[in-house]
Scaffold this motif. Structure first.
Motif, PDB file in Angstrom:
ATOM      1  N   GLU A 164       0.820  -1.218   0.000  1.00  0.00           N
ATOM      2  CA  GLU A 164       0.000   0.000   0.000  1.00  0.00           C
ATOM      3  C   GLU A 164       0.855   1.270   0.000  1.00  0.00           C
ATOM      4  O   GLU A 164       0.490   2.279  -0.594  1.00  0.00           O
ATOM      5  CB  GLU A 164      -0.943   0.008   1.202  1.00  0.00           C
ATOM      6  CG  GLU A 164      -2.171  -0.866   1.028  1.00  0.00           C
ATOM      7  CD  GLU A 164      -3.031  -0.462  -0.164  1.00  0.00           C
ATOM      8  OE1 GLU A 164      -3.218   0.749  -0.404  1.00  0.00           O
ATOM      9  OE2 GLU A 164      -3.502  -1.370  -0.864  1.00  0.00           O
ATOM     10  N   LYS A 193      -3.101   3.522 -11.435  1.00  0.00           N
ATOM     11  CA  LYS A 193      -3.741   4.279 -10.352  1.00  0.00           C
ATOM     12  C   LYS A 193      -4.725   5.296 -10.913  1.00  0.00           C
ATOM     13  O   LYS A 193      -4.368   6.117 -11.760  1.00  0.00           O
ATOM     14  CB  LYS A 193      -2.675   4.974  -9.500  1.00  0.00           C
ATOM     15  CG  LYS A 193      -3.233   5.617  -8.235  1.00  0.00           C
ATOM     16  CD  LYS A 193      -2.109   6.130  -7.354  1.00  0.00           C
ATOM     17  CE  LYS A 193      -2.640   6.797  -6.095  1.00  0.00           C
ATOM     18  NZ  LYS A 193      -1.541   7.257  -5.218  1.00  0.00           N
ATOM     19  N   ARG A 194      -5.938   5.247 -10.430  1.00  0.00           N
ATOM     20  CA  ARG A 194      -6.966   6.194 -10.840  1.00  0.00           C
ATOM     21  C   ARG A 194      -6.874   7.470 -10.001  1.00  0.00           C
ATOM     22  O   ARG A 194      -6.236   7.486  -8.944  1.00  0.00           O
ATOM     23  CB  ARG A 194      -8.358   5.579 -10.673  1.00  0.00           C
ATOM     24  CG  ARG A 194      -8.608   4.323 -11.504  1.00  0.00           C
ATOM     25  CD  ARG A 194     -10.046   3.888 -11.319  1.00  0.00           C
ATOM     26  NE  ARG A 194     -10.391   2.701 -12.097  1.00  0.00           N
ATOM     27  CZ  ARG A 194     -10.512   1.467 -11.599  1.00  0.00           C
ATOM     28  NH1 ARG A 194     -10.259   1.248 -10.308  1.00  0.00           N
ATOM     29  NH2 ARG A 194     -10.866   0.462 -12.370  1.00  0.00           N
ATOM     30  N   ASP A 196      -9.000   8.765  -8.093  1.00  0.00           N
ATOM     31  CA  ASP A 196      -9.572   8.634  -6.748  1.00  0.00           C
ATOM     32  C   ASP A 196      -8.718   7.767  -5.815  1.00  0.00           C
ATOM     33  O   ASP A 196      -9.105   7.500  -4.675  1.00  0.00           O
ATOM     34  CB  ASP A 196     -11.007   8.083  -6.822  1.00  0.00           C
ATOM     35  CG  ASP A 196     -11.082   6.653  -7.342  1.00  0.00           C
ATOM     36  OD1 ASP A 196     -10.017   6.045  -7.622  1.00  0.00           O
ATOM     37  OD2 ASP A 196     -12.200   6.122  -7.470  1.00  0.00           O
ATOM     38  N   GLY A 197      -7.546   7.309  -6.323  1.00  0.00           N
ATOM     39  CA  GLY A 197      -6.639   6.515  -5.497  1.00  0.00           C
ATOM     40  C   GLY A 197      -6.813   5.019  -5.641  1.00  0.00           C
ATOM     41  O   GLY A 197      -5.963   4.243  -5.195  1.00  0.00           O
ATOM     42  N   SER A 198      -7.933   4.582  -6.256  1.00  0.00           N
ATOM     43  CA  SER A 198      -8.119   3.147  -6.516  1.00  0.00           C
ATOM     44  C   SER A 198      -7.270   2.731  -7.718  1.00  0.00           C
ATOM     45  O   SER A 198      -6.691   3.593  -8.405  1.00  0.00           O
ATOM     46  CB  SER A 198      -9.597   2.846  -6.782  1.00  0.00           C
ATOM     47  OG  SER A 198     -10.011   3.461  -7.992  1.00  0.00           O
ATOM     48  N   CYS A 199      -7.174   1.423  -7.978  1.00  0.00           N
ATOM     49  CA  CYS A 199      -6.322   0.938  -9.064  1.00  0.00           C
ATOM     50  C   CYS A 199      -7.073   0.008 -10.007  1.00  0.00           C
ATOM     51  O   CYS A 199      -7.840  -0.857  -9.560  1.00  0.00           O
ATOM     52  CB  CYS A 199      -5.113   0.183  -8.499  1.00  0.00           C
ATOM     53  SG  CYS A 199      -3.906   1.250  -7.698  1.00  0.00           S
ATOM     54  N   GLU A 201      -6.690  -3.146 -12.256  1.00  0.00           N
ATOM     55  CA  GLU A 201      -5.760  -4.283 -12.209  1.00  0.00           C
ATOM     56  C   GLU A 201      -5.885  -5.113 -13.472  1.00  0.00           C
ATOM     57  O   GLU A 201      -6.978  -5.507 -13.864  1.00  0.00           O
ATOM     58  CB  GLU A 201      -6.073  -5.142 -10.979  1.00  0.00           C
ATOM     59  CG  GLU A 201      -5.116  -6.297 -10.776  1.00  0.00           C
ATOM     60  CD  GLU A 201      -5.371  -7.059  -9.473  1.00  0.00           C
ATOM     61  OE1 GLU A 201      -5.470  -8.286  -9.531  1.00  0.00           O
ATOM     62  OE2 GLU A 201      -5.479  -6.401  -8.414  1.00  0.00           O
TER      63      GLU A 201
END
Length: 219
Positions: A164, A193-194, A196-199, A201
């Motif tokens: 993380e 990485k988007r 908004d901080g999400s990814c 995969e």
């Protein structure tokens, strides 16, 4: 002191290696050109001089390996490196992968947890050709927060989970290439990485890497 020579024979063997990588599906010409430009035999014991351009991993110091050229090319291609990208590499090892990225014009920040390998690379004359590689002795799971954010992250050991802290050191739109999983075989994963901080995969082929370990060795 070892005398390094890059002969016509070595260059011919490198061209054959590049042709082999192309036949295995490596299509990024910048990756292939970088591999063609780097004398891989410099990174191995002189006993391996004739074998250096085989598509195989070879042992280096402290139980580590120099990755198979196909693996280096595969990870480099997935990373989609652009000139001047800031790339965080976890696991310097022989520094061959770092040199491939540097040949492609990246600014490479590479971490090695084994003091013996870190010290060896500091003395390795050929690496002075690449002022765009910065070497750090440390724990790869921690990354390099002082130098973040990064455009790309590459992990050259089998990670038991996605760290993380490294995701936190990536820019929006940045990519991480990571061999994920414990045991003998890992899946190559690419994370994007988007905002908004999400990814996002993506899952790719299976590979086999030495384990990614925390902490530092050999103080």
């Amino acid at each position: 002191m070892r005398k390094f020579e890059d002969t016509y024979r070595h260059k011919g063997l490198r061209k054959k290696l590049v042709d082999h990588l192309r036949s295995k599906g490596i299509t990024d010409e910048r990756v292939l050109e970088a591999i063609n430009n780097i004398p891989r035999h410099y990174f191995l014991d002189s006993a391996f001089d004739e074998k250096a351009y085989e598509d195989k991993a070879f042992p280096i110091a402290v139980g580590q390996t120099i990755s198979q050229p196909y693996t280096v090319a595969y990870q480099s291609q997935l990373l989609e490196v652009k000139p001047f990208d800031k790339v965080l590499e976890i696991g310097t090892g022989s520094a061959y992968q770092a040199c491939v990225l540097a040949e492609m014009g990246a600014q490479v920040f590479t971490i090695e947890r084994q003091k013996a390998l870190f010290d060896h690379n500091k003395q390795f004359v050929h690496l002075r050709k690449y002022p765009n590689i910065k070497y750090f002795y440390g724990d790869g799971f921690e990354g390099l927060p002082t130098f973040a954010p990064f455009d790309k992250v590459i992990i050259t050991a089998a990670a038991p989970y996605i760290p993380e802290k490294l995701i936190g050191q990536m820019k929006a739109g940045a990519k991480m290439v990571i061999p994920l999983g414990e045991g003998a075989v890992q899946r190559m994963i690419r994370l994007t990485k988007r905002a908004d901080g999400s990814c996002l995969e993506e899952v790719f082929a299976n590979f086999s890497f030495v384990p990614m370990l925390g902490g530092r060795e050999g103080m």
